[in-house]
Design an enzyme around this catalytic site. Structure first.
Site, PDB file in Angstrom:
ATOM      1  N   SER A  84       0.804  -1.220   0.000  1.00 42.91           N
ATOM      2  CA  SER A  84       0.000   0.000   0.000  1.00 42.91           C
ATOM      3  C   SER A  84       0.839   1.274   0.000  1.00 42.91           C
ATOM      4  O   SER A  84       0.291   2.371   0.033  1.00 42.91           O
ATOM      5  CB  SER A  84      -0.941   0.014   1.212  1.00 42.91           C
ATOM      6  N   THR A 205       1.904   7.173  -0.035  1.00 43.88           N
ATOM      7  CA  THR A 205       1.013   6.046  -0.319  1.00 43.88           C
ATOM      8  C   THR A 205       1.021   5.695  -1.804  1.00 43.88           C
ATOM      9  O   THR A 205       1.346   6.524  -2.650  1.00 43.88           O
ATOM     10  CB  THR A 205      -0.436   6.396   0.091  1.00 43.88           C
ATOM     11  N   ARG A 215      -7.063   8.675 -10.017  1.00 41.79           N
ATOM     12  CA  ARG A 215      -7.584   8.970  -8.676  1.00 41.79           C
ATOM     13  C   ARG A 215      -6.452   9.418  -7.757  1.00 41.79           C
ATOM     14  O   ARG A 215      -5.363   8.867  -7.748  1.00 41.79           O
ATOM     15  CB  ARG A 215      -8.269   7.738  -8.103  1.00 41.79           C
ATOM     16  N   GLY A 239      -6.511   5.925   5.795  1.00 38.89           N
ATOM     17  CA  GLY A 239      -7.801   5.306   5.519  1.00 38.89           C
ATOM     18  C   GLY A 239      -8.357   5.741   4.188  1.00 38.89           C
ATOM     19  O   GLY A 239      -7.602   6.136   3.285  1.00 38.89           O
TER      20      GLY A 239
END
Length: 326
Positions: A84, A205, A215, A239
């Protein structure tokens, strides 16, 4: 048991780790004043333990809290077990890994990059934006061109073996739905304070797996995934980025602390605001917040159970379970 798991199950400096899943009463170390001999570092999730260790080591060498938060999360950007963060992260639905990152200091200086391809350390590129350009954010091909101009190596665009395997499996159905604490476990955010009360923070990230191409989440957005102010404190988020952007989560927490809320109270209020703006899908959303104020008090709170964070000083590096709204 892997060496990494063994490492995470103990603190780097010999203190006990609070293991996720155990019902702790939030035994967060809360100094009454800023540390006298070095930094206080917080970072999200269990990969924060080795990241904190790298940050503390960097601080010992340079005495710079900015160096600490940059070098700390670079450790995670290189972790091949982490899907991630970094170029080894899971790709978007086109099979391309794109990266986001931001860095900020307590005087308001900040830099970020979004939708970046083929750059191993987007956090260092974000710092270059902060220090070497008149801008705050560069995105896409422009960010990559800037990386080339600054001598950053451009890596081969190829998925890591684990990411390729996961992507091939996903393509069988090509369906997307976030999975709490797995799909949303998508960031390392780190905030720190030195012994003079100066703050800095970083966030990096590869974003949500199988996202639409293009995105961008909260991580590179100053005020959403990260916000730092020497007059007040610092906050970072992790998150589902869309839910955090909707409330400018990290900025909200710092402003609540400015108005007198403790870091814990501010994180809890941010979660309540997030839930109020995301009621329809809240069962599928995880988001967690971390904060430090000028007094060295810390706070952590999440929407759902399962969020943990690492907290380090020169003598301790502990993994701690956060409380949650649900």
């Amino acid at each position: 048991m892997s060496q990494r798991r063994k490492f995470i199950k103990k603190t780097l400096f010999g203190s006990a780790v609070l293991i996720p899943g155990v019902n702790h009463a939030l035994p967060i170390f809360q100094p009454s004043s800023k540390p006298a001999d070095g930094p206080l570092i917080l970072s999200t999730w269990n990969h924060g333990i080795p990241a904190n260790a790298a940050a503390i080591s960097a601080y010992k060498k340079s005495g710079s809290i900015v160096d600490a938060v940059e070098i700390g999360v670079k450790d995670t950007e290189l972790d091949m077990e982490n899907l991630s963060v970094g170029l080894q992260g899971l790709p978007d639905r086109e099979g391309i890994t794109t990266l986001d990152a931001s860095i900020m200091t307590g005087d308001g200086s900040c830099g970020s990059v979004a939708f970046v391809r083929q750059v191993k350390h987007p956090i260092s590129l974000a710092r270059a934006v902060m220090e070497k350009t008149p801008h705050v954010m560069l995105a896409g091909e422009g960010a990559r061109q800037f990386a080339v101009s600054q001598g950053f190596p451009i890596e081969e665009e190829k998925l890591s073996p684990k990411a390729q395997k996961a992507y091939d499996e996903w393509k069988k159905t090509s369906k997307y739905k976030p999975v709490i604490n797995i799909e949303n476990h998508d960031t390392i955010g780190m905030i720190g304070m030195d012994n003079k009360g100066n703050f800095a923070g970083s966030c990096t990230t590869s974003g949500l797996a199988y996202k639409m191409h293009g995105r961008v989440g909260d991580s590179p957005i100053i005020g959403a995934g990260l916000y730092v102010d020497n007059e007040v404190g610092a906050a970072t988020a992790t998150g589902l980025g869309e839910s955090i952007i909707r409330i400018c989560g990290s900025f909200l927490i710092v402003e609540l602390m400015r108005q007198g809320r403790s870091p814990q109270e501010a994180c809890e209020e941010a979660v309540r605001r997030l839930i109020s703006k995301n009621k329809k899908d809240i069962a599928d959303i995880q988001a967690g917040f971390l904060a430090i104020n000028k007094e060295g008090q810390v706070g952590a709170f999440a929407v759902q159970p399962g969020f943990n964070f690492a907290q380090a000083t020169l003598s301790n590096n502990d993994l701690i379970d956060s409380k949650s709204h649900f």
